[in-house]
Write a protein that holds these residues in place. Structure first.
Motif, PDB file in Angstrom:
ATOM      1  N   ALA A  28       0.951  -1.318  -0.106  1.00  0.00           N
ATOM      2  CA  ALA A  28      -0.116   0.043  -0.288  1.00  0.00           C
ATOM      3  C   ALA A  28       0.984   1.337   0.010  1.00  0.00           C
ATOM      4  O   ALA A  28       0.436   2.277  -0.638  1.00  0.00           O
ATOM      5  CB  ALA A  28      -0.829   0.137   1.269  1.00  0.00           C
ATOM      6  N   GLU A  29       2.062   1.279   0.687  1.00  0.00           N
ATOM      7  CA  GLU A  29       2.949   2.386   0.826  1.00  0.00           C
ATOM      8  C   GLU A  29       3.539   2.698  -0.759  1.00  0.00           C
ATOM      9  O   GLU A  29       3.548   3.795  -1.007  1.00  0.00           O
ATOM     10  CB  GLU A  29       3.962   2.182   1.730  1.00  0.00           C
ATOM     11  CG  GLU A  29       3.570   2.380   3.299  1.00  0.00           C
ATOM     12  CD  GLU A  29       4.540   1.906   4.337  1.00  0.00           C
ATOM     13  OE1 GLU A  29       5.211   2.871   4.797  1.00  0.00           O
ATOM     14  OE2 GLU A  29       4.815   0.667   4.253  1.00  0.00           O
ATOM     15  N   ALA A  30       3.950   1.469  -1.211  1.00  0.00           N
ATOM     16  CA  ALA A  30       4.532   1.665  -2.436  1.00  0.00           C
ATOM     17  C   ALA A  30       3.746   2.293  -3.454  1.00  0.00           C
ATOM     18  O   ALA A  30       3.970   3.059  -4.378  1.00  0.00           O
ATOM     19  CB  ALA A  30       4.930   0.304  -2.993  1.00  0.00           C
ATOM     20  N   LEU A  31       2.466   1.694  -3.644  1.00  0.00           N
ATOM     21  CA  LEU A  31       1.301   2.143  -4.636  1.00  0.00           C
ATOM     22  C   LEU A  31       0.942   3.652  -4.207  1.00  0.00           C
ATOM     23  O   LEU A  31       0.784   4.507  -4.982  1.00  0.00           O
ATOM     24  CB  LEU A  31       0.252   1.315  -4.433  1.00  0.00           C
ATOM     25  CG  LEU A  31       0.358  -0.044  -5.153  1.00  0.00           C
ATOM     26  CD1 LEU A  31      -0.941  -0.884  -4.613  1.00  0.00           C
ATOM     27  CD2 LEU A  31       0.629   0.183  -6.576  1.00  0.00           C
ATOM     28  N   HIS A  32       0.705   3.957  -2.841  1.00  0.00           N
ATOM     29  CA  HIS A  32       0.631   5.294  -2.581  1.00  0.00           C
ATOM     30  C   HIS A  32       1.540   6.467  -3.028  1.00  0.00           C
ATOM     31  O   HIS A  32       1.041   7.512  -3.532  1.00  0.00           O
ATOM     32  CB  HIS A  32       0.384   5.619  -1.044  1.00  0.00           C
ATOM     33  CG  HIS A  32      -0.050   6.929  -0.559  1.00  0.00           C
ATOM     34  ND1 HIS A  32      -1.033   7.653  -0.921  1.00  0.00           N
ATOM     35  CD2 HIS A  32       0.887   7.834   0.207  1.00  0.00           C
ATOM     36  CE1 HIS A  32      -1.081   8.603  -0.303  1.00  0.00           C
ATOM     37  NE2 HIS A  32       0.238   8.760   0.378  1.00  0.00           N
ATOM     38  N   ARG A  33       2.880   5.854  -2.991  1.00  0.00           N
ATOM     39  CA  ARG A  33       4.129   6.880  -3.368  1.00  0.00           C
ATOM     40  C   ARG A  33       3.840   6.893  -4.868  1.00  0.00           C
ATOM     41  O   ARG A  33       4.137   8.386  -5.382  1.00  0.00           O
ATOM     42  CB  ARG A  33       5.216   6.095  -3.054  1.00  0.00           C
ATOM     43  CG  ARG A  33       6.327   6.845  -3.607  1.00  0.00           C
ATOM     44  CD  ARG A  33       7.765   6.303  -3.281  1.00  0.00           C
ATOM     45  NE  ARG A  33       8.268   5.193  -3.852  1.00  0.00           N
ATOM     46  CZ  ARG A  33       7.835   3.924  -3.036  1.00  0.00           C
ATOM     47  NH1 ARG A  33       7.815   3.546  -2.236  1.00  0.00           N
ATOM     48  NH2 ARG A  33       8.169   2.905  -4.174  1.00  0.00           N
ATOM     49  N   THR A  34       3.595   6.199  -5.634  1.00  0.00           N
ATOM     50  CA  THR A  34       3.279   6.176  -7.224  1.00  0.00           C
ATOM     51  C   THR A  34       2.022   7.112  -7.517  1.00  0.00           C
ATOM     52  O   THR A  34       2.169   7.937  -8.224  1.00  0.00           O
ATOM     53  CB  THR A  34       3.157   4.675  -7.623  1.00  0.00           C
ATOM     54  OG1 THR A  34       4.402   4.144  -7.736  1.00  0.00           O
ATOM     55  CG2 THR A  34       2.827   5.121  -9.088  1.00  0.00           C
ATOM     56  N   VAL A  35       1.037   6.916  -6.824  1.00  0.00           N
ATOM     57  CA  VAL A  35      -0.193   7.909  -6.844  1.00  0.00           C
ATOM     58  C   VAL A  35       0.108   9.532  -6.572  1.00  0.00           C
ATOM     59  O   VAL A  35      -0.217  10.101  -7.468  1.00  0.00           O
ATOM     60  CB  VAL A  35      -1.329   7.442  -6.041  1.00  0.00           C
ATOM     61  CG1 VAL A  35      -2.405   8.461  -6.305  1.00  0.00           C
ATOM     62  CG2 VAL A  35      -2.184   6.209  -6.614  1.00  0.00           C
ATOM     63  N   ARG A  36       1.010   9.393  -5.568  1.00  0.00           N
ATOM     64  CA  ARG A  36       1.401  10.788  -5.274  1.00  0.00           C
ATOM     65  C   ARG A  36       2.323  11.373  -6.384  1.00  0.00           C
ATOM     66  O   ARG A  36       2.409  12.636  -6.694  1.00  0.00           O
ATOM     67  CB  ARG A  36       2.062  10.930  -3.835  1.00  0.00           C
ATOM     68  CG  ARG A  36       0.872  10.681  -2.663  1.00  0.00           C
ATOM     69  CD  ARG A  36       0.097  11.888  -2.685  1.00  0.00           C
ATOM     70  NE  ARG A  36       0.598  13.200  -2.581  1.00  0.00           N
ATOM     71  CZ  ARG A  36       0.059  14.266  -2.883  1.00  0.00           C
ATOM     72  NH1 ARG A  36      -0.985  14.383  -3.365  1.00  0.00           N
ATOM     73  NH2 ARG A  36       0.694  15.782  -3.015  1.00  0.00           N
ATOM     74  N   THR A  37       3.090  10.486  -6.606  1.00  0.00           N
ATOM     75  CA  THR A  37       4.106  10.950  -7.864  1.00  0.00           C
ATOM     76  C   THR A  37       3.463  11.555  -8.976  1.00  0.00           C
ATOM     77  O   THR A  37       3.714  12.571  -9.645  1.00  0.00           O
ATOM     78  CB  THR A  37       5.152   9.732  -8.274  1.00  0.00           C
ATOM     79  OG1 THR A  37       5.905   9.379  -7.236  1.00  0.00           O
ATOM     80  CG2 THR A  37       5.880  10.185  -9.463  1.00  0.00           C
ATOM     81  N   ALA A  38       2.438  10.768  -9.473  1.00  0.00           N
ATOM     82  CA  ALA A  38       1.625  11.395 -10.675  1.00  0.00           C
ATOM     83  C   ALA A  38       0.921  12.590 -10.352  1.00  0.00           C
ATOM     84  O   ALA A  38       1.065  13.696 -11.261  1.00  0.00           O
ATOM     85  CB  ALA A  38       0.672  10.244 -10.852  1.00  0.00           C
ATOM     86  N   VAL A  39       0.376  12.734  -9.246  1.00  0.00           N
ATOM     87  CA  VAL A  39      -0.348  14.117  -8.702  1.00  0.00           C
ATOM     88  C   VAL A  39       0.522  15.224  -8.651  1.00  0.00           C
ATOM     89  O   VAL A  39       0.234  16.408  -9.277  1.00  0.00           O
ATOM     90  CB  VAL A  39      -1.147  13.728  -7.397  1.00  0.00           C
ATOM     91  CG1 VAL A  39      -1.813  15.065  -7.170  1.00  0.00           C
ATOM     92  CG2 VAL A  39      -2.288  12.736  -7.656  1.00  0.00           C
ATOM     93  N   VAL A  40       1.594  14.914  -8.005  1.00  0.00           N
ATOM     94  CA  VAL A  40       2.780  16.007  -7.866  1.00  0.00           C
ATOM     95  C   VAL A  40       3.293  16.486  -9.429  1.00  0.00           C
ATOM     96  O   VAL A  40       3.531  17.615  -9.652  1.00  0.00           O
ATOM     97  CB  VAL A  40       3.948  15.848  -6.848  1.00  0.00           C
ATOM     98  CG1 VAL A  40       4.627  16.978  -6.938  1.00  0.00           C
ATOM     99  CG2 VAL A  40       3.000  15.810  -5.491  1.00  0.00           C
ATOM    100  N   ALA A  41       3.468  15.488  -9.980  1.00  0.00           N
ATOM    101  CA  ALA A  41       3.868  15.645 -11.400  1.00  0.00           C
ATOM    102  C   ALA A  41       3.176  16.457 -12.329  1.00  0.00           C
ATOM    103  O   ALA A  41       3.352  17.564 -12.997  1.00  0.00           O
ATOM    104  CB  ALA A  41       4.246  14.344 -12.227  1.00  0.00           C
ATOM    105  N   ASP A  42       1.820  16.224 -12.289  1.00  0.00           N
ATOM    106  CA  ASP A  42       0.578  16.785 -12.780  1.00  0.00           C
ATOM    107  C   ASP A  42       0.414  18.375 -12.400  1.00  0.00           C
ATOM    108  O   ASP A  42       0.329  19.483 -13.165  1.00  0.00           O
ATOM    109  CB  ASP A  42      -0.721  16.218 -12.552  1.00  0.00           C
ATOM    110  CG  ASP A  42      -1.821  16.920 -13.404  1.00  0.00           C
ATOM    111  OD1 ASP A  42      -1.822  16.942 -14.677  1.00  0.00           O
ATOM    112  OD2 ASP A  42      -2.935  17.311 -12.940  1.00  0.00           O
TER     113      ASP A  42
END
Length: 377
Positions: A28-42
């Motif tokens: 869950a931590e790994a996937l949450h980090r990826t979601v946050r990566t996309a949101v911040v990149a956007d």
């Protein structure tokens, strides 16, 4: 900076998210980090976020890049979301084509489909196909996928796939961009013959990437691909980015986290037929990545990106930004990449969103007309 670089197209910088589970973390931590990566990149104006797909290993805990892409397309507004890659060998091409068309249409054209051959892993046993699909089936699968994305109705009479003609639904007038992950000359030629751009992995440097681009161009010309398509091919260079105040600080951030993740992630891979496999030394691989890619202060990062673009002709990048292993540190890395590195590149577009955030200006990558770390191929 050389005259050739300043005359180039905009350098488009995207994030590459493996969703790696670092030691001590949960999935869950790994996937949450990826979601946050996309949101911040956007939020910060990066060009794209590229999502990896793996099965049964902590190296990457996303088993379906298209599923995660659907979530992230809903969470973002501007950024392109691509797969890097969807493994075509263990997926029915029509099923993947349907998913790709759905995401392309529903997102207003923000989806890109990167596909690859994959590796000789136990995935082939679990999902079917076996070594035969890996070693011989990729061209048939790729052609069926392309026919699906470009046609109104499709049937198949190949060695692996046979079915009566069916209607393509949903059908996009202009399907999503398709890229091919290439790590071998054979796959470079398969991509070139079809005029499909390449995804070139983070494990190789500029010289080898330049050689593969030259091979692609020669193979495309030999296959009769038109000159405009060859000239416009939008290849992607996959790399690692870690921005810090000094090179030693950036390298140390990766040395603390990457070897442990690589050690447990790479060791977990099991081959489908018991064939021997060679695993990279995690420490040596970390050092190699630090030497090849933008790891250091902003100016060094910008210089390395510009140098890669000049040496290879590739102007689109997918950069692994989660090498520190933490969500907060990854978010900081993405923001520094956008706010401090992009404005230093030889060509960049007008800022987007910085005033609204009250932070330093960011360089927004140009919108693109075509776009996805490669697996083996």
């Amino acid at each position: 900076m050389s005259e050739r670089v300043t005359a180039m197209k905009t350098l488009r910088i995207g994030a590459f998210a493996l969703a790696g589970r670092f030691p001590g973390q949960s999935d869950a931590e790994a996937l949450h980090r990826t979601v946050r990566t996309a949101v911040v990149a956007d939020e910060t104006g990066l060009d794209a976020v590229w999502l990896a797909e793996h099965h049964f290993v902590p190296y990457g805990v996303c088993p379906s890049a298209t599923t995660l892409a659907a979530l992230l397309l809903g969470r973002t507004r501007h950024i392109r979301v691509g797969t890097a890659i969807s493994v075509l060998t263990t997926t029915h091409p029509v099923a993947l084509g349907e998913q790709a068309a759905l995401l392309h249409i529903a997102s207003g054209g923000r989806f890109a489909l990167g596909v690859g051959r994959g590796g000789p892993w136990i995935d082939l046993e679990v999902f079917g196909g076996g070594v035969e699909a890996l070693e011989k089936g990729f061209p048939e699968s790729l052609d069926l996928l392309l026919r699906w994305l470009r046609g109104a109705s499709v049937g198949a009479d190949g060695d692996r796939y046979r079915f009566r003609e069916v209607a393509v639904v949903p059908r996009a007038a202009d399907g999503p961009p398709v890229l091919v992950a290439c790590t071998s000359p054979g796959t470079v030629r398969e991509a070139a013959r079809r005029g499909l751009p390449m995804l070139l992995g983070m494990h190789i440097g500029d010289e080898e990437k330049a050689h593969m681009v030259a091979l692609w161009r020669a193979a495309a010309a030999e296959a009769g691909v038109d000159g405009d398509t060859i000239a416009a091919a939008d290849h992607v260079s996959v790399g690692v980015a870690q921005v810090a105040d000094s090179q030693s600080e950036a390298v140390e951030a990766l040395r603390r986290a990457l070897p442990g993740w690589l050690r447990q992630g790479l060791a977990a891979h099991r081959t489908v037929d018991g064939r021997p496999r060679r695993m990279r030394d995690p420490l040596a691989y970390t050092e190699l990545l630090c030497e090849l890619h933008p790891v250091g202060p902003p100016q060094l990062c910008a210089d390395r990106l510009a140098a890669t673009a000049e040496r290879t002709g590739i102007t689109r990048f997918a950069l692994l930004v989660e090498g520190s292993g933490g969500t907060a540190t990854t978010e900081t890395n993405v923001r520094r990449l956008a706010d401090e590195v992009l404005p230093l590149l030889p060509v960049h577009a007008e800022p987007r969103g910085a005033a609204a955030r009250g932070t330093t200006a960011v360089a927004e990558a140009h919108a693109v007309s075509s776009p996805a770390a490669p697996a083996t191929g």
